[in-house]
Design an enzyme around this catalytic site. Structure first.
Site, PDB file in Angstrom:
ATOM      1  N   HIS A 184     -14.253  -3.766   8.559  1.00 15.93           N
ATOM      2  CA  HIS A 184     -13.564  -3.586   7.437  1.00 15.93           C
ATOM      3  C   HIS A 184     -13.785  -4.387   6.426  1.00 15.93           C
ATOM      4  CE1 HIS A 184     -11.969  -0.106   9.444  1.00 15.93           C
ATOM      5  NE2 HIS A 184     -11.241  -0.821  10.201  1.00 15.93           N
ATOM      6  N   LYS A 211       0.905  -1.215  -0.012  1.00 11.91           N
ATOM      7  CA  LYS A 211       0.017  -0.016  -0.259  1.00 11.91           C
ATOM      8  C   LYS A 211       0.660   1.360  -0.077  1.00 11.91           C
ATOM      9  CE  LYS A 211      -4.232  -1.770   2.300  1.00 11.91           C
ATOM     10  NZ  LYS A 211      -3.966  -3.156   2.309  1.00 11.91           N
ATOM     11  N   ARG A 229      -6.524  -8.335  -9.060  1.00  7.39           N
ATOM     12  CA  ARG A 229      -7.254  -9.736  -9.264  1.00  7.39           C
ATOM     13  C   ARG A 229      -8.678  -9.443  -9.394  1.00  7.39           C
ATOM     14  NH1 ARG A 229      -9.904  -9.493  -4.525  1.00  7.39           N
ATOM     15  NH2 ARG A 229      -8.863  -8.849  -2.275  1.00  7.39           N
ATOM     16  N   GLU A 261      -3.001   6.290   8.406  1.00  6.68           N
ATOM     17  CA  GLU A 261      -3.648   7.258   7.673  1.00  6.68           C
ATOM     18  C   GLU A 261      -4.834   7.824   8.602  1.00  6.68           C
ATOM     19  OE1 GLU A 261      -3.532   5.271   3.063  1.00  6.68           O
ATOM     20  OE2 GLU A 261      -5.332   4.946   4.349  1.00  6.68           O
TER      21      GLU A 261
END
Length: 658
Positions: free
Chosen positions: A235, A116, A297, A200
């Protein structure tokens, strides 16, 4: 077109790939672990090969073993599905090194988007907006804590190599940061073999919107519009839909351009998804969305995109992998209606959505022609603790969003699953939730409305327990009637089923010992002029008709009522594990899993609600807390041990007991 494909995956996605491959005339090759030897996808494939024991690390994650099977069988291609090895660059490289086509992007693209932090830096250079935060290499806890303070709470800790909600923790205040960081790193190490994280800013009123992109090897890149995946728990996506409610043409164009630019930046080929977080406080605006990550993917939720575009994404994957150009341009694509997908899981919403395993004694979707079911199991199969506990994806498509939600709710209401607990009732409640239907939702919607959605303990269901008990009584009486040894069994159980209770005055009443949902319950069996009836002191059975479905499960009777399951069985004192009966200070494993951490020792004083241990199941952590205040008198398992559901882990002695 490729003539054969090995599917390096399992379950519903393996079945999904096999169906399209068969339509294209391809020979299909399955690989399986010992736990999947009799699975649906194994029987569907033209041939199947064992690759190892049940744990994924010893089977589905072994690149060398899968490549060996591909070479042995002469497979022209390998399709990785999603999860497992689908985003491992070294797997794509191993395929190329052995002359096997990898149905996915080049290894360079996987590697570029696989982490990420690096991905955010790359797309930022391409002009794609990213969420403010720390995406660097330093991992010292003190440093990350300081960065969180600078960013400003709430923050989100995310695994650098993560996905699927694993290794992701929201932190609302500084006092919670250290524990959340440790947990995120453990989950990341377990799921991805990489404990690194980034920090973040947590976007308030976030909407999770992703863009499906497709690229071929001839330089063509298009997007297939968006999916809204904002309905999440921990999540992890629960319900997905396309298109996104409230989406404007201006914002769709801006997000589509950002997604295709991100794909071009890494030389992407094949199907991919660019995920964004949008600030939904004032509706969807083209200047308030940020890149999160790219999944290199096929996505679990790809069926909703197929529904609104009329495309088969797996077929497109095969054609692009074979070197064909995309048969359309961006201008050729249009949105047709609305599609919604619900993920039907084997989990218990009344117990914090803990995974639920076991045999599927009944499985009937009862859906019409307008409902698509993607599944990898059938009645008689088992949900094991080794893999993701998804039972099926239920997809509805209709001209409007309201109609699609109505059709999905109706399909869920007509679905029967007996054995493991499921989230059927919870999913149906989501489809019917007024705020969600009105488009007033974000990624925190489920957490804010958990009670209204029924995902809380709902107590003793007297109607279901009575129906199950009566069914067991009738079954046992029928068995006794045909058994030559009935008199012996009658003496053992006190004779509660020995006769029909006929007497001249009044009704005959006798005690009926039961286990309802594993808890000891003393019922009363009464024989009256209308036959037997069951009552529970302190829990009156509601009068009137009850819409119940009964399913036999060996010695138990499973009673289904509006998506909720109640297990009832006759109490047998010689069959009960007394050590694992509930006690105020007994902490048991809530599911089959691995004990990854213990935070207390024998002799420690603990307060009610204090963290005691962590059990990992299906790559997610579940924190066990003290049920009462007291002193730890016993720790029955060591970190690293595999523990069964209900296993004794920790004993706390209260002051009264001491």
């Amino acid at each position: 077109m490729l003539d054969s494909v090995l599917i390096a995956n399992r379950g519903e996605i393996a079945c999904r790939i096999i169906r399209t491959a068969r339509q294209l005339g391809m020979r299909t090759i399955a690989v399986h672990s010992d736990a999947d030897a009799d699975a649906m996808f194994v029987h569907m494939a033209d041939e199947a090969h064992r690759i190892g024991p049940a744990p994924a690390a010893e089977s589905y994650l072994l690149i060398d073993r899968i490549i060996a099977v591909a070479k042995k069988t002469g497979a022209a291609a390998i399709h990785p599905g999603y999860g497992f090895l689908s985003e491992r660059a070294e797997f794509a490289e191993a395929c190329a090194a052995n002359g096997i086509v990898f149905v996915g992007p080049p290894a360079s693209a996987i590697r570029a988007m696989g982490l990420k932090d690096a991905a955010k830096a790359l797309v930022e250079k391409a002009g794609v907006p990213v969420v403010p935060g720390y995406h660097g290499a330093r991992q010292e806890p003190d440093f990350l804590r300081q960065k969180a303070y600078e960013i400003g709470y709430p923050v989100l800790i995310k695994a650098v190599a993560g996905g699927g909600g694993k290794g992701m923790k929201r932190v609302d205040k500084a006092a919670e940061f250290d524990a959340a960081l440790e947990s995120a790193q453990r989950e990341a190490q377990s799921a991805f073999g990489d404990p690194r994280v980034l920090v973040e800013k947590y976007v308030l009123s976030p909407r999770h919107i992703e863009i499906q992109v497709f690229a071929d090897g001839h330089g063509n890149v298009v997007h297939l519009f968006e999916r809204d995946c904002s309905l999440q728990r921990r999540h992890q996506k629960v319900i997905e839909e396309a298109p996104a409610p409230g989406m404007t043409e201006e914002m769709r164009a801006a997000m589509g351009q950002a997604a295709t630019e991100a794909a071009r930046a890494v030389g992407y080929v094949g199907a991919g998804t660019v995920e964004f977080i949008a600030d939904g406080r004032e509706g969807l605006r083209p200047d308030r969305f940020y890149f999160m990550e790219m999944n290199t993917r096929l996505q679990v939720e790809h069926p909703v995109t197929e529904a609104i575009t009329g495309l088969d994404l797996v077929e497109l994957q095969f054609r692009v992998a074979a070197g064909e150009a995309l048969p359309f341009t961006q201008e050729d694509l249009a949105i047709d209606g609305h599609a919604v997908e619900a993920r039907l899981y084997a989990e218990d919403p009344e117990k914090g959505f803990l995974p639920s395993t076991g045999k599927l004694w009944a499985l009937d979707f009862g859906a019409g022609d307008d409902i698509r079911i993607d599944t990898g199991v059938a009645a008689g199969d088992a949900v094991t603790p080794f893999y993701d506990p998804m039972i099926a994806k239920v997809i509805a498509h209709a001209p409007t969003r309201a109609e699609a939600l109505d059709r999905l709710a109706e399909a869920l209401g007509g679905t029967t699953v007996a054995g493991p607990k499921t989230n059927i009732a919870f999913l149906k409640a989501l489809c019917e939730a007024p705020e969600f239907r009105d488009g007033r939702f974000d990624t925190g919607f489920i957490d804010r409305n958990i009670e209204a959605l029924g995902a809380v303990p709902r107590g003793f269901d007297a109607a279901a327990a009575a129906a199950g008990a009566l069914a067991l009584v009738h079954r046992e009486r029928e068995r006794i009637a045909f058994s030559a040894a009935s008199s012996l069994r009658d003496e053992e159980a006190g004779g509660w089923w020995a006769d029909d209770g006929f007497q001249l005055v009044g009704a005959r009443r006798t005690g009926l010992p039961l286990l309802v949902e594993g808890e000891r319950v003393e019922a009363v069996l009464e024989y009256g002029p209308d036959g037997p009836a069951v009552a529970f002191p302190g829990h009156p059975v509601p009068e009137g008709e009850h819409d119940l479905t009964l399913v036999e499960a060996d010695a138990a009777m499973l009673v289904l009522a509006e998506g909720r399951q109640t297990s009832v069985r006759i109490y047998d004192p010689f069959a009960v594990d007394l050590e694992h009966m509930d006690g105020d200070g007994l902490v048991k494993a809530p599911m089959h899993g691995k004990l990854v951490a213990v935070f207390v020792g024998v002799g420690d004083r603990v307060e009610k609600g204090e963290r005691l241990a962590v059990v990992e199941a299906m790559k997610m952590e579940h924190v066990l807390v003290a049920p009462c205040a007291g002193t730890v008198s016993e720790i029955a398992a060591e970190p690293g041990a595999q523990v069964g559901e209900g296993a004794r882990l920790i004993v706390i002695v209260t002051e009264e007991e001491g």
